[in-house]
Design an enzyme around this catalytic site. Sequence first.
Site, PDB file in Angstrom:
ATOM      1  N   LYS A 170       1.002  -1.181  -0.138  1.00 54.74           N
ATOM      2  CA  LYS A 170      -0.063   0.026  -0.165  1.00 54.74           C
ATOM      3  C   LYS A 170       0.924   1.363  -0.064  1.00 54.74           C
ATOM      4  O   LYS A 170       0.736   2.243   0.750  1.00 54.74           O
ATOM      5  CB  LYS A 170      -0.939  -0.112   1.248  1.00 54.74           C
ATOM      6  CG  LYS A 170      -2.056   1.043   1.423  1.00 54.74           C
ATOM      7  CD  LYS A 170      -3.210   0.593   0.461  1.00 54.74           C
ATOM      8  CE  LYS A 170      -3.998   1.914   0.405  1.00 54.74           C
ATOM      9  NZ  LYS A 170      -5.162   1.508  -0.490  1.00 54.74           N
ATOM     10  N   ASP A 227      -1.423 -11.751   6.295  1.00 53.33           N
ATOM     11  CA  ASP A 227      -2.158 -12.589   7.417  1.00 53.33           C
ATOM     12  C   ASP A 227      -3.993 -12.468   6.616  1.00 53.33           C
ATOM     13  O   ASP A 227      -4.320 -13.295   6.668  1.00 53.33           O
ATOM     14  CB  ASP A 227      -2.374 -11.844   8.620  1.00 53.33           C
ATOM     15  CG  ASP A 227      -3.209 -12.317   9.780  1.00 53.33           C
ATOM     16  OD1 ASP A 227      -3.154 -13.477   9.870  1.00 53.33           O
ATOM     17  OD2 ASP A 227      -4.018 -11.311  10.340  1.00 53.33           O
TER      18      ASP A 227
END
Length: 335
Positions: A170, A227
């Site tokens: 990101k 995750d």
Amino acid sequence: MVKVTLIPGDGIGPEVAYATRDVIDATGAQIEWEEVNAGETVYKEKGTFIPDELIESINKNRIAFKGPITTPVGKGFKSINVTLRQKYKTYANVRPVKSIPGVKSPFNNIDLVIMRENTEDLYAGIEHEVTEGVTEAIKVITEEASTKIAEFAFKYAIENGRKKVTAVHKANIMKITDGLFIRCARKVAEKYPQIEYEEVIVDNMCMQLVMYPEKYDVLVLPNLYGDIVSDLCAGLVGGLGLVPGANIGDDIGIFEAVHGSAPDIAGQNLANPIACILSGAMLLDYIGEKEKAQMVRKAVWAVMEEGKVKTRDLGGTASTKEITAEICRQISLQK
Ligand code: NAD
């Protein structure tokens, strides 16, 4: 004989960890299990989540098989899983996500591997209350860890005949931290011109994965995105009961499924042991027992393809013990 530390864990942990031990033993692999538990169950008995015997056992054996461990939410202490990953510097969390025949899911052509950085990011657990009503968490991204996981991903791609590595980030918003992560990945990519390299922003990645998962091969991600994207990918191939994992460091391997301790179904003989059993196959690969690892995968595939013995999460009625016995039976047919 290879000595392996066996950590049964919490919730469904013991059910699926013992199922894995039984399946591995059924292959005839020369493994001696050294059982030492950790987690909530141990805390209730001994007042500690990670007993000294466990640390001694892992220090000595350098290979462990772990059932999931419960992490109570918001109680002010660090997850036992995170503690073990940081203590043993298992910097790579490897999670192969593959469509399994006979499993109802939106796709049947997924074959990708998630390489999740496993030691830092917001998962470093550095957070505090600044003042009442204001909290802060620190996202740690280092050149060393980012380079190591990228190197691991590219080496894995080469060794396993993979064609493409996708770095997920990101960096458009987290310019410094995720910016460093992709700079490291790019630098490593230059050393492997035979592997295609691309970068995808994590939110777009989620959409791409639910629409065109077959386009992806090896994904490399910082800890937190790894995750979340792991569970998303598990959902694409039939759920958390099916996706295995390994925490790998320079001279250590700790094997465990992606899923958690599933307290909602714990102790009921309902859990799907396949994710754990396939993590066991990864352990067999790691210790060089490649043929036995293949026996395990073939047995799982055969049971799923036949479709008669399935646990509840896959729409069946079989118990953990019944499917484990069926997988062991399939292994005996290969001998
Ligand atoms: P979870 O993975 O335990 O469960 C999510 C859902 O998936 C539940 O509905 C559960 O029943 C189902 N599920 C998971 N594994 C399954 C299996 N093998 N067979 C059938 N169904 C299965 O996630 P959660 O509920 O968010 O977490 C429970 C606990 O596990 C928490 O304390 C969490 O911190 C811990 N956790 C541990 C690990 C680990 O030890 N590596 C990983 C993730 C979560």
